[in-house]
Write an enzyme that holds these catalytic residues in place. Structure first.
Site, PDB file in Angstrom:
ATOM      1  N   ASP A 102      49.738  37.341  78.243  1.00 19.72           N
ATOM      2  CA  ASP A 102      48.566  37.173  77.392  1.00 19.72           C
ATOM      3  C   ASP A 102      48.802  37.760  76.007  1.00 19.72           C
ATOM      4  O   ASP A 102      49.631  38.659  75.826  1.00 19.72           O
ATOM      5  CB  ASP A 102      47.350  37.863  78.023  1.00 19.72           C
ATOM      6  CG  ASP A 102      46.846  37.141  79.259  1.00 19.72           C
ATOM      7  OD1 ASP A 102      47.214  35.967  79.444  1.00 19.72           O
ATOM      8  OD2 ASP A 102      46.100  37.764  80.037  1.00 19.72           O
ATOM      9  N   TYR A 103      48.036  37.293  75.060  1.00 20.41           N
ATOM     10  CA  TYR A 103      48.103  37.732  73.667  1.00 20.41           C
ATOM     11  C   TYR A 103      48.057  39.257  73.551  1.00 20.41           C
ATOM     12  O   TYR A 103      48.834  39.857  72.811  1.00 20.41           O
ATOM     13  CB  TYR A 103      46.936  37.095  72.897  1.00 20.41           C
ATOM     14  CG  TYR A 103      46.825  37.497  71.444  1.00 20.41           C
ATOM     15  CD1 TYR A 103      47.707  36.993  70.491  1.00 20.41           C
ATOM     16  CD2 TYR A 103      45.823  38.367  71.025  1.00 20.41           C
ATOM     17  CE1 TYR A 103      47.599  37.347  69.154  1.00 20.41           C
ATOM     18  CE2 TYR A 103      45.702  38.727  69.691  1.00 20.41           C
ATOM     19  CZ  TYR A 103      46.591  38.211  68.760  1.00 20.41           C
ATOM     20  OH  TYR A 103      46.477  38.567  67.435  1.00 20.41           O
TER      21      TYR A 103
END
Length: 242
Positions: A102-103
């Site tokens: 994820d970011y």
């Protein structure tokens, strides 16, 4: 014969959807001719080029990156955010991430231009461990942790049993640090598992992928995998499932 977009995707150049976009944009050639129709099929004898580069001519390369938080696990981003391939400006090969983080998740991510290798590592029947360290809001009980160990029901089905250990806790701040080892790769899986027991993730880091860890690396650092490491990963992914 196989559809052109499938051949491009399997070579690791892009996802199948992105491959379809490349075809529509006139960036793909088959035997020297630009192809813009999605229904075209090719054989192993056909010469396929993407952006003037034959898809099977690149030397395979394999890297480990310590992905910082705030970086997209992709080769491009339509919002202009930093992506994992930005850390490899001198690499001529068209590398791409194996799976994703994820970011706002940091830690180990592998990159390659070897589509077969990438598909092998991500195949669900091979149980390659990934170890995460999570800082969570709330202090989980032993029973909550046992739920993770047994497998927990999410909206996309029950997870496989996980290895779980609470490393530390802070009663004043009502937070805890948890080590979680899983071998699945569902979207946002660790975050969803911890949310499901009532301890949402505040910070998440992937510290280990199979036998690879972050030793010698700081956020943003990368190194090439040794031939032995690549061979080990390939052997693990080809071994008989547990």
């Amino acid at each position: 014969m196989e559809r052109l977009q499938k051949v491009i995707a399997r070579a690791g150049i892009a996802s199948r959807r992105k491959a379809e976009e490349l075809i529509k944009e006139g960036k793909v050639k088959v035997n020297g001719q630009i192809v813009t129709e999605l229904g075209v099929k090719v054989t192993s004898n056909d010469k396929v080029e993407v952006d003037e580069v034959p898809i099977d001519k690149e030397e395979p390369v394999y890297f480990i990156l310590y992905k910082p938080s705030g970086v997209i696990s992709s080769v491009s981003d339509d919002k202009g955010r930093k992506v994992v391939t930005d850390f490899f400006p001198m690499i001529p090969q068209r590398i791409f991430p194996i799976g994703r983080l994820d970011y706002d998740t940091s830690g180990i991510i592998l990159l390659t231009n070897d589509g077969e290798f990438s598909n092998l590592l991500q195949h669900p029947k091979y149980e390659i461990d990934k170890e995460y360290i999570a800082k969570v809001k709330g202090i989980p009980t032993k029973e909550q942790l046992r739920k993770l160990e047994r497998g927990i029901v999410l909206e996309d089905g029950k997870t496989a049993p996980a290895q779980v250990k609470m490393i530390s806790l802070d009663k004043k701040k009502n937070t805890a640090i948890i080590r979680l080892v899983i071998h699945e790769g569902r979207n946002r899986q660790v975050k969803r598992m911890l949310e499901a027991i009532g301890t949402p993730v505040m910070k998440l880091k992937r510290e280990r992928y199979a036998f690879l860890d972050l030793s010698g690396l700081t956020a943003g650092d990368a190194r090439e995998l040794s031939p032995h490491e690549v061979k080990q990963l390939r052997a693990m992914a080809s071994a008989k499932p547990r």
